[in-house]
Scaffold this motif. Structure first.
Motif, PDB file in Angstrom:
ATOM      1  N   LYS A 296     -24.801 -36.686 -19.629  1.00 58.90           N
ATOM      2  CA  LYS A 296     -23.375 -36.599 -19.308  1.00 58.90           C
ATOM      3  C   LYS A 296     -23.149 -35.519 -18.255  1.00 58.90           C
ATOM      4  CE  LYS A 296     -18.896 -36.856 -20.224  1.00 58.90           C
ATOM      5  NZ  LYS A 296     -17.963 -37.833 -20.163  1.00 58.90           N
ATOM      6  N   GLN A 297     -22.633 -35.925 -17.086  1.00 61.45           N
ATOM      7  CA  GLN A 297     -22.374 -34.980 -16.004  1.00 61.45           C
ATOM      8  C   GLN A 297     -20.872 -34.796 -15.847  1.00 61.45           C
ATOM      9  OE1 GLN A 297     -24.514 -33.105 -14.628  1.00 61.45           O
ATOM     10  NE2 GLN A 297     -26.342 -34.143 -15.364  1.00 61.45           N
ATOM     11  N   PRO A 298     -20.401 -33.633 -15.476  1.00 63.08           N
ATOM     12  CA  PRO A 298     -21.182 -32.450 -15.109  1.00 63.08           C
ATOM     13  C   PRO A 298     -21.583 -31.579 -16.293  1.00 63.08           C
ATOM     14  CG  PRO A 298     -18.887 -31.994 -14.716  1.00 63.08           C
ATOM     15  CD  PRO A 298     -18.967 -33.436 -15.207  1.00 63.08           C
ATOM     16  N   PHE A 299     -21.327 -32.038 -17.517  1.00 65.78           N
ATOM     17  CA  PHE A 299     -21.602 -31.233 -18.706  1.00 65.78           C
ATOM     18  C   PHE A 299     -23.044 -30.725 -18.747  1.00 65.78           C
ATOM     19  CE2 PHE A 299     -23.005 -30.532 -23.016  1.00 65.78           C
ATOM     20  CZ  PHE A 299     -21.998 -29.726 -23.525  1.00 65.78           C
ATOM     21  N   ALA A 300     -24.014 -31.616 -18.558  1.00 63.32           N
ATOM     22  CA  ALA A 300     -25.427 -31.225 -18.676  1.00 63.32           C
ATOM     23  C   ALA A 300     -25.790 -30.146 -17.660  1.00 63.32           C
ATOM     24  CB  ALA A 300     -26.325 -32.448 -18.521  1.00 63.32           C
ATOM     25  N   THR A 301     -25.292 -30.291 -16.446  1.00 66.92           N
ATOM     26  CA  THR A 301     -25.576 -29.291 -15.410  1.00 66.92           C
ATOM     27  C   THR A 301     -24.926 -27.959 -15.757  1.00 66.92           C
ATOM     28  OG1 THR A 301     -25.762 -30.995 -13.717  1.00 66.92           O
ATOM     29  CG2 THR A 301     -25.305 -28.756 -12.960  1.00 66.92           C
ATOM     30  N   LEU A 302     -23.676 -27.999 -16.190  1.00 66.01           N
ATOM     31  CA  LEU A 302     -22.990 -26.759 -16.556  1.00 66.01           C
ATOM     32  C   LEU A 302     -23.693 -26.060 -17.714  1.00 66.01           C
ATOM     33  CD1 LEU A 302     -19.273 -27.919 -16.234  1.00 66.01           C
ATOM     34  CD2 LEU A 302     -20.514 -26.352 -14.718  1.00 66.01           C
ATOM     35  N   LEU A 303     -24.136 -26.835 -18.695  1.00 62.74           N
ATOM     36  CA  LEU A 303     -24.850 -26.233 -19.819  1.00 62.74           C
ATOM     37  C   LEU A 303     -26.153 -25.593 -19.358  1.00 62.74           C
ATOM     38  CD1 LEU A 303     -24.967 -25.679 -22.841  1.00 62.74           C
ATOM     39  CD2 LEU A 303     -26.055 -27.914 -23.140  1.00 62.74           C
ATOM     40  N   ASN A 304     -26.813 -26.225 -18.408  1.00 62.77           N
ATOM     41  CA  ASN A 304     -28.064 -25.660 -17.890  1.00 62.77           C
ATOM     42  C   ASN A 304     -27.831 -24.404 -17.056  1.00 62.77           C
ATOM     43  OD1 ASN A 304     -29.748 -27.526 -19.120  1.00 62.77           O
ATOM     44  ND2 ASN A 304     -29.619 -28.947 -17.406  1.00 62.77           N
TER      45      ASN A 304
ATOM     46  N   ILE B 235     -15.300 -33.179 -30.497  1.00 67.13           N
ATOM     47  CA  ILE B 235     -15.173 -31.785 -30.080  1.00 67.13           C
ATOM     48  C   ILE B 235     -15.185 -31.792 -28.560  1.00 67.13           C
ATOM     49  CG2 ILE B 235     -16.274 -29.513 -30.096  1.00 67.13           C
ATOM     50  CD1 ILE B 235     -17.465 -30.329 -32.850  1.00 67.13           C
ATOM     51  N   SER B 236     -14.256 -31.095 -27.941  1.00 63.54           N
ATOM     52  CA  SER B 236     -14.155 -31.140 -26.477  1.00 63.54           C
ATOM     53  C   SER B 236     -15.386 -30.521 -25.825  1.00 63.54           C
ATOM     54  CB  SER B 236     -12.897 -30.417 -25.998  1.00 63.54           C
ATOM     55  OG  SER B 236     -13.037 -29.014 -26.139  1.00 63.54           O
ATOM     56  N   GLU B 237     -15.715 -31.043 -24.652  1.00 63.76           N
ATOM     57  CA  GLU B 237     -16.831 -30.482 -23.888  1.00 63.76           C
ATOM     58  C   GLU B 237     -16.549 -29.032 -23.536  1.00 63.76           C
ATOM     59  OE1 GLU B 237     -17.580 -33.047 -20.568  1.00 63.76           O
ATOM     60  OE2 GLU B 237     -18.562 -34.545 -21.829  1.00 63.76           O
ATOM     61  N   GLN B 238     -15.290 -28.716 -23.273  1.00 65.37           N
ATOM     62  CA  GLN B 238     -14.915 -27.338 -22.963  1.00 65.37           C
ATOM     63  C   GLN B 238     -15.257 -26.413 -24.136  1.00 65.37           C
ATOM     64  OE1 GLN B 238     -10.763 -26.749 -22.133  1.00 65.37           O
ATOM     65  NE2 GLN B 238     -11.042 -24.620 -21.560  1.00 65.37           N
ATOM     66  N   SER B 239     -14.971 -26.856 -25.346  1.00 66.04           N
ATOM     67  CA  SER B 239     -15.280 -26.033 -26.527  1.00 66.04           C
ATOM     68  C   SER B 239     -16.785 -25.850 -26.682  1.00 66.04           C
ATOM     69  CB  SER B 239     -14.710 -26.678 -27.791  1.00 66.04           C
ATOM     70  OG  SER B 239     -13.305 -26.685 -27.748  1.00 66.04           O
ATOM     71  N   LEU B 240     -17.542 -26.921 -26.466  1.00 61.64           N
ATOM     72  CA  LEU B 240     -19.001 -26.817 -26.574  1.00 61.64           C
ATOM     73  C   LEU B 240     -19.558 -25.868 -25.517  1.00 61.64           C
ATOM     74  CD1 LEU B 240     -19.861 -30.576 -27.217  1.00 61.64           C
ATOM     75  CD2 LEU B 240     -19.846 -28.716 -28.901  1.00 61.64           C
ATOM     76  N   LEU B 241     -19.038 -25.964 -24.300  1.00 61.35           N
ATOM     77  CA  LEU B 241     -19.501 -25.066 -23.232  1.00 61.35           C
ATOM     78  C   LEU B 241     -19.092 -23.618 -23.495  1.00 61.35           C
ATOM     79  CD1 LEU B 241     -18.897 -27.268 -20.075  1.00 61.35           C
ATOM     80  CD2 LEU B 241     -21.107 -26.497 -20.973  1.00 61.35           C
ATOM     81  N   LEU B 242     -17.900 -23.408 -24.041  1.00 62.90           N
ATOM     82  CA  LEU B 242     -17.474 -22.036 -24.351  1.00 62.90           C
ATOM     83  C   LEU B 242     -18.349 -21.419 -25.439  1.00 62.90           C
ATOM     84  CD1 LEU B 242     -13.583 -22.285 -24.143  1.00 62.90           C
ATOM     85  CD2 LEU B 242     -15.113 -20.994 -22.636  1.00 62.90           C
ATOM     86  N   LEU B 243     -18.723 -22.214 -26.429  1.00 65.09           N
ATOM     87  CA  LEU B 243     -19.641 -21.709 -27.458  1.00 65.09           C
ATOM     88  C   LEU B 243     -20.981 -21.318 -26.833  1.00 65.09           C
ATOM     89  CD1 LEU B 243     -18.938 -24.170 -30.397  1.00 65.09           C
ATOM     90  CD2 LEU B 243     -18.678 -21.678 -30.470  1.00 65.09           C
ATOM     91  N   ALA B 244     -21.475 -22.155 -25.932  1.00 66.07           N
ATOM     92  CA  ALA B 244     -22.739 -21.849 -25.252  1.00 66.07           C
ATOM     93  C   ALA B 244     -22.604 -20.583 -24.419  1.00 66.07           C
ATOM     94  CB  ALA B 244     -23.169 -23.025 -24.374  1.00 66.07           C
ATOM     95  N   LEU B 245     -21.498 -20.467 -23.690  1.00 72.93           N
ATOM     96  CA  LEU B 245     -21.267 -19.294 -22.848  1.00 72.93           C
ATOM     97  C   LEU B 245     -21.099 -18.031 -23.676  1.00 72.93           C
ATOM     98  CD1 LEU B 245     -21.006 -18.566 -19.865  1.00 72.93           C
ATOM     99  CD2 LEU B 245     -18.557 -18.945 -20.067  1.00 72.93           C
ATOM    100  N   ALA B 246     -20.565 -18.160 -24.884  1.00 75.91           N
ATOM    101  CA  ALA B 246     -20.379 -17.005 -25.771  1.00 75.91           C
ATOM    102  C   ALA B 246     -21.701 -16.510 -26.355  1.00 75.91           C
ATOM    103  CB  ALA B 246     -19.417 -17.367 -26.900  1.00 75.91           C
ATOM    104  N   GLY B 247     -22.792 -17.168 -26.008  1.00 75.92           N
ATOM    105  CA  GLY B 247     -24.106 -16.732 -26.475  1.00 75.92           C
ATOM    106  C   GLY B 247     -24.858 -17.803 -27.229  1.00 75.92           C
ATOM    107  N   GLY B 248     -24.232 -18.938 -27.453  1.00 77.37           N
ATOM    108  CA  GLY B 248     -24.870 -19.990 -28.239  1.00 77.37           C
ATOM    109  C   GLY B 248     -25.655 -20.997 -27.426  1.00 77.37           C
ATOM    110  N   TRP B 249     -26.095 -20.607 -26.242  1.00 78.86           N
ATOM    111  CA  TRP B 249     -26.782 -21.577 -25.380  1.00 78.86           C
ATOM    112  C   TRP B 249     -28.141 -21.998 -25.932  1.00 78.86           C
ATOM    113  CZ3 TRP B 249     -31.317 -20.031 -23.038  1.00 78.86           C
ATOM    114  CH2 TRP B 249     -31.534 -18.664 -22.923  1.00 78.86           C
ATOM    115  N   VAL B 250     -28.807 -21.154 -26.680  1.00 82.77           N
ATOM    116  CA  VAL B 250     -30.081 -21.560 -27.279  1.00 82.77           C
ATOM    117  C   VAL B 250     -29.828 -22.643 -28.326  1.00 82.77           C
ATOM    118  CG1 VAL B 250     -32.063 -20.819 -28.658  1.00 82.77           C
ATOM    119  CG2 VAL B 250     -31.223 -19.359 -26.807  1.00 82.77           C
TER     120      VAL B 250
END
Length: 109
Positions: free
Chosen positions: A76-84, A46-61
């Motif tokens: 994994k950077q910059p993924f971990a920082t962006l997720l945070n 699953i792409s990092e972009q898709s995972l980040l979009l899910l988090a941004l859509a409210g799924g960050w918890v």
């Protein structure tokens, strides 16, 4: 009686928001679990972009819970920082919607 003539009342905006957050967090948690499984098996990811979009859509918890539970994408950077940063975006949006002075400061108005 509900607005549609039945006995059930329509859901409030707050109830829709809670339902959305429950669903998107469950989907995000599941996506992180699936991606970890695929990483172990060497399968399509699953792409990092898709995972980040899910988090941004409210799924960050769900994302943070899954990240800790499965030890997935913690370094994994910059993924971990962006997720945070996603919860900070949500806090900023919440403040902007709640406090007019914050909204003016953020929009430059």
């Amino acid at each position: 009686r509900g607005a549609l003539g039945g006995g059930a009342a329509l859901m409030t905006v707050a109830q829709y928001a809670i339902l959305w957050l429950v669903v998107v967090n469950a989907l995000t948690y599941g996506a992180f679990a699936a991606d970890k499984d695929r990483a172990i098996r060497g399968a399509w990811r699953i792409s990092e972009q898709s995972l980040l979009l899910l988090a941004l859509a409210g799924g960050w918890v769900g994302a943070k819970l899954a990240q800790g539970r499965f030890r997935h994408k913690t370094r994994k950077q910059p993924f971990a920082t962006l997720l945070n940063l996603v919860p900070l975006v949500w806090i900023g949006v919440g403040l902007a919607l709640t406090y007019p002075a914050v909204r003016l400061m953020l929009t430059g108005g």
